[in-house]
Design a protein around this motif. Structure first.
Motif, short mmCIF file in Angstrom:
data_model
loop_
_atom_site.label_atom_id
_atom_site.label_comp_id
_atom_site.label_asym_id
_atom_site.label_seq_id
_atom_site.Cartn_x
_atom_site.Cartn_y
_atom_site.Cartn_z
N SER A 384 0.85 -1.18 0.00
CA SER A 384 0.00 0.00 0.00
C SER A 384 0.88 1.22 0.00
O SER A 384 1.88 1.28 0.70
CB SER A 384 -0.86 0.04 1.26
N VAL A 385 0.47 2.20 -0.79
CA VAL A 385 1.22 3.45 -0.86
C VAL A 385 0.30 4.57 -0.43
O VAL A 385 -0.80 4.70 -0.96
CB VAL A 385 1.72 3.71 -2.30
N TRP A 386 0.72 5.34 0.57
CA TRP A 386 -0.07 6.49 0.98
C TRP A 386 0.65 7.77 0.61
O TRP A 386 1.80 7.97 1.01
CB TRP A 386 -0.26 6.49 2.50
N TYR A 387 -0.02 8.65 -0.10
CA TYR A 387 0.56 9.96 -0.38
C TYR A 387 0.10 10.91 0.72
O TYR A 387 -1.09 11.16 0.89
CB TYR A 387 0.07 10.49 -1.72
N LEU A 388 1.05 11.45 1.48
CA LEU A 388 0.67 12.34 2.57
C LEU A 388 0.67 13.79 2.10
O LEU A 388 1.36 14.14 1.14
CB LEU A 388 1.67 12.17 3.72
N PRO A 389 -0.07 14.67 2.81
CA PRO A 389 -0.11 16.07 2.38
C PRO A 389 1.27 16.71 2.49
O PRO A 389 2.06 16.33 3.35
CB PRO A 389 -1.09 16.74 3.34
N PRO A 390 1.57 17.69 1.61
CA PRO A 390 2.93 18.26 1.58
C PRO A 390 3.27 19.00 2.88
O PRO A 390 2.41 19.54 3.55
CB PRO A 390 2.88 19.24 0.40
N MET A 391 4.58 19.00 3.18
CA MET A 391 5.05 19.69 4.39
C MET A 391 6.17 20.64 4.01
O MET A 391 6.98 20.32 3.13
CB MET A 391 5.64 18.67 5.37
N THR A 392 6.25 21.77 4.71
CA THR A 392 7.40 22.65 4.51
C THR A 392 8.05 22.93 5.85
O THR A 392 7.42 22.81 6.89
CB THR A 392 6.98 24.01 3.92
N ARG A 393 9.31 23.34 5.77
CA ARG A 393 10.05 23.60 7.00
C ARG A 393 9.58 24.90 7.62
O ARG A 393 9.46 25.91 6.94
CB ARG A 393 11.54 23.68 6.69
N GLU A 394 9.31 24.85 8.93
CA GLU A 394 8.85 26.07 9.58
C GLU A 394 10.01 26.95 9.99
O GLU A 394 11.15 26.51 10.03
CB GLU A 394 7.99 25.71 10.79
N LYS A 395 9.71 28.22 10.35
CA LYS A 395 10.77 29.20 10.55
C LYS A 395 11.71 28.80 11.68
O LYS A 395 12.90 28.98 11.61
CB LYS A 395 10.17 30.58 10.84
N ASP A 396 11.16 28.28 12.79
CA ASP A 396 12.04 28.02 13.92
C ASP A 396 12.49 26.56 14.01
O ASP A 396 12.96 26.10 15.02
CB ASP A 396 11.33 28.42 15.23
N GLU A 397 12.33 25.85 12.91
CA GLU A 397 12.74 24.44 12.91
C GLU A 397 14.08 24.31 12.21
O GLU A 397 14.30 24.94 11.19
CB GLU A 397 11.75 23.64 12.07
N ASP A 398 14.93 23.44 12.71
CA ASP A 398 16.13 23.17 11.91
C ASP A 398 15.92 21.90 11.11
O ASP A 398 14.91 21.22 11.27
CB ASP A 398 17.38 23.11 12.79
N ALA A 399 16.89 21.57 10.27
CA ALA A 399 16.69 20.46 9.32
C ALA A 399 16.40 19.15 10.04
O ALA A 399 15.56 18.37 9.61
CB ALA A 399 17.92 20.32 8.42
N VAL A 400 17.08 18.92 11.17
CA VAL A 400 16.90 17.64 11.87
C VAL A 400 15.49 17.52 12.42
O VAL A 400 14.84 16.47 12.31
CB VAL A 400 17.94 17.52 13.01
N GLN A 401 14.97 18.61 13.00
CA GLN A 401 13.62 18.55 13.55
C GLN A 401 12.59 18.35 12.44
O GLN A 401 11.62 17.61 12.59
CB GLN A 401 13.29 19.84 14.31
N PHE A 402 12.82 19.02 11.33
CA PHE A 402 11.91 18.87 10.20
C PHE A 402 11.93 17.43 9.73
O PHE A 402 10.89 16.82 9.49
CB PHE A 402 12.36 19.83 9.09
N ALA A 403 13.14 16.87 9.61
CA ALA A 403 13.27 15.47 9.17
C ALA A 403 12.51 14.55 10.12
O ALA A 403 11.80 13.64 9.68
CB ALA A 403 14.74 15.08 9.10
N ASN A 404 12.62 14.81 11.42
CA ASN A 404 11.93 13.95 12.38
C ASN A 404 10.42 14.09 12.28
O ASN A 404 9.68 13.12 12.44
CB ASN A 404 12.38 14.27 13.80
N ARG A 405 9.97 15.30 11.98
CA ARG A 405 8.53 15.52 11.86
C ARG A 405 7.98 14.72 10.67
O ARG A 405 6.95 14.04 10.76
CB ARG A 405 8.26 17.01 11.66
N VAL A 406 8.70 14.79 9.56
CA VAL A 406 8.28 14.04 8.37
C VAL A 406 8.30 12.55 8.66
O VAL A 406 7.40 11.80 8.29
CB VAL A 406 9.21 14.38 7.18
#
Lengths: 456, 214
Positions: A384-406
């Protein structure tokens, strides 16, 4: 001797006719639908039939085992230790408090007993740890008539053995040649098609043709593996200028995603057959292939990816941030490189159903060719493949936190465990920064007390 | 394991020697094979494959304990180069919960065994005493992860703790009396009456209760 001649030609005739029939069937039922992107529903029917057979087989085994009073299921082996969810501080306080000859208000600085906690934790991890479990294939709870997944089942009757034998015959003598023929067709069409499209002048017609050549060939490859894919939320499919990230279980993930959308691939330049395919593909549309030397240079990689993403006419990039194949029960740490670029991220979760064939590529156990053979001799690959809604990096997030959120979003959707650990641990050792965390915590406890005491 | 007949005999023998149940032995055997890479023996390097162990500050002492001849009951001192599955189980059996139904003498014996295992961890030169140096060594290792602690603080913490231990064992000391080290009897004295058993065992899941429900 002369009697043999007409006999011979009879056999040759029969062979010729059966081959022609087979080829026509192939063409009509598999290749033509793949070209046009329609489906007769043959694979779904196949899947339903198989499920019925598996259920029957498991029932027979249970009945047989009950008759003979054998134990059919081995005990659940997902872990043998009850691990307490208490923290380091709580446990050490508990240990110290059980030393009842010390007054409770005076917090001792260090005690011989502190070593108990670490000693026991160490023993527990030696007996059973979370990470190593992820790198071996998932265990099934009902048998799917493949001897390679027969870990848990001990009692098999004669009827079942015959069924299994029949299964082997079908898989190796009928399905395997069929699949190899399809794979061959798919790959050669891809190479020839993209090279021919490459000769056209740049423009909308070229793009249109390139897209359809790619899609068509991937669809043939999907049928070559008898992959039965269910796509969810197709409205969230990645668009131009975005990055598509997905969890990685096997090299087949690429084929699965690319047969439903038109992506630009990212990867290292290989030699051999892969190299030929890569060179042909890049003639038709701009994929991003890196030389082996360039892969080490993270800035160069980031620069090229950023350039690609900023050009809105170019296709969305397909990336697997885990960096290696995980056994599809969990999602491991995402490498932050692709999340630093600043483009919109379209997460995709892929979950395989292990009942029909285990898609996990244990690269330390099997090479690529062995792996593909195993895939082609399984019943089918269902996912099964689920396409999730798009995400963008928020202003106070760094790359690692964004990666973890995704990563959490993907894990949640696919029903996979979200682990903090790095997929690179399949081959390397733990980074020193992680090692120091527990030690820092403990030493903070001790030194904190020590300083309080010296101050008072 | 070889043919099924001799395999179950082996398992029964191990059950008797180490006290684990046959299910647990099978589980641990799988773990042993995983750690050893399907070889019949494990060496120190094989423990590097356990990522969670890297977080533990005293991992080198724990790994060493597996090869310590005193724990393996093979001699008074020294380290073995490699251990087989039976040795692996012997070390693991130190962490089994104490079976309180066996009678007071047996319980006392099990308790002593566990404490002896810990004693061996501290007493690295096998001379039967935990000296100040050895004690300091343990404290330093436990605190080694934090770069902000200077060696001096670690030392003073160790010295303070050693003094307290000495006061329990020897009572008041003369000002120029040198405390040689904690012997095993003193070690036992420190822990008298204190319930350490609950902290020195690994809680194995009861295999029978976790059958698959379909």
């Amino acid at each position: 001797m002369f009697l043999l001649l007409p006999f011979d030609s009879l056999i040759v005739n029969l062979l010729g006719i059966s081959l022609t029939v087979l080829f026509t069937l192939l063409l009509v039922f598999i290749i033509v639908p793949a070209v046009f992107g329609v489906s007769f529903g043959i694979r779904k029917l196949y899947m339903k039939t198989l499920l019925k057979i598996f259920a029957w087989a498991t029932l027979r085994m249970e009945r047989g085992a009950k008759e003979k009073n054998h134990q059919l299921y081995k005990p659940y082996t997902n872990g043998i230790i009850a691990k307490d969810p208490t923290s380091l501080e709580e446990e050490i306080k508990e240990i110290r408090q059980s030393g009842s000859n010390k007054a409770l208000d005076k917090t001792p600085e260090f005690e011989l007993s502190d070593i108990f906690y670490f000693c026991r934790k160490g023993m527990e991890t030696i007996m059973d740890d979370e990470v190593t479990k992820r790198f071996s294939a998932e265990e099934l709870e009902s048998w799917n008539l493949l001897s390679r997944t027969n870990y848990n089942f001990q009692y098999i009757s004669l009827r079942l053995t015959i069924l299994w034998g029949l299964g082997v015959l079908i898989r190796y003598c009928f399905l395997l040649p069929l699949r190899i023929a399809l794979a061959f067709t798919g790959i050669s069409l891809l190479v020839v098609g993209t090279t021919m499209v490459g000769y056209l002048p740049n423009g909308r017609f070229k793009e249109f043709l390139s897209k359809h050549v790619h899609l068509m060939c991937y669809r043939i490859c999907v049928r070559a593996l008898t992959a039965i894919i269910t796509y969810h939320n197709r409205k969230n499919r990645p668009r131009n200028g975005g990055i598509c990230v997905a969890n990685h279980t096997s090299p087949i993930d690429v084929i699965i995603l690319a047969s439903d959308g038109y992506y630009a691939m990212v990867g290292q330049v290989h030699g051999g057959l892969m190299g030929v395919i890569q060179r042909a593909m890049v003639k038709a549309c701009p994929h991003v292939w890196f030389e082996r030397s360039e892969v080490k240079d993270r800035h160069l990689v980031a620069k090229r990816l950023t350039e690609h993403v900023q050009d809105k006419s170019k296709l969305p990039i397909l990336i697997f941030p885990e960096g290696t194949c995980i056994n599809n029960t969990s999602v491991m740490m995402f490498k932050k490189g692709s999340f630093e670029i600043g483009a919109t991220v379209y997460p995709v979760a892929i979950k395989y159903d292990p009942q029909f064939g285990d898609a996990f590529w244990n690269s330390s156990k099997y090479g690529m060719v062995t792996y593909l053979l195993r895939m082609m001799t399984s019943w089918a690959i269902v996912c099964s493949v689920w396409y999730l809604p798009p995400m963008t990096r928020e202003k106070d997030e760094d790359a690692v936190q964004f990666a973890n959120r995704v990563k959490s979003a993907i894990a949640r959707q696919g029903g996979l465990v979200d682990l903090l650990w790095d997929g690179g641990l399949k081959r390397e050792k733990v980074k020193d920064t992680f090692k120091e965390e527990q030690q820092k915590l403990y030493s903070k406890m001790i030194v904190g007390n020590h300083e309080d005491r010296s101050r008072s | 394991m070889g043919a099924t007949h001799s395999a179950s005999e082996e398992v029964r023998e191990l059950e008797g020697k180490t006290g684990f149940s046959s299910d647990q032995i099978e589980q641990l055997h799988r773990r042993f094979k995983q750690l050893s890479g399907d070889q019949p023996t494990i060496r120190k390097e094989n423990f590097n494959n356990v990522p969670d162990l890297e977080l533990n500050p005293i991992r080198s002492k724990i790994v060493r304990a597996f090869f310590d001849n005193r724990n393996l009951r093979k001699g008074p001192s020294g380290l073995a180069d490699e251990i087989n599955f039976e040795d692996f189980l012997t070390i693991m059996s130190y962490f089994r919960p104490i079976d309180t139904t066996l009678g007071e003498e047996q319980v006392e014996l099990s308790r002593k065994e566990k404490l002896r295992f810990l004693f061996h961890m501290y007493d690295s030169d096998s001379d039967g005493r935990i000296t100040l140096e050895e004690y300091r060594n343990v404290v330093e290792e436990l605190l080694s992860g934090n770069p902000h602690i200077e060696k001096e603080s670690a030392r003073s913490i160790a010295d303070g703790a050693m003094m307290e231990a000495a006061s329990v064992c020897v009572g008041q000391m003369e000002p120029d009396q040198v405390y040689e080290g904690i012997t095993f009897e003193d070690f036992l004295k420190i822990w008298q009456g204190i319930d350490i058993e609950t902290k020195m065992h690994v809680r194995f899941l009861n295999m029978e209760t976790i059958a698959l429900c379909h």
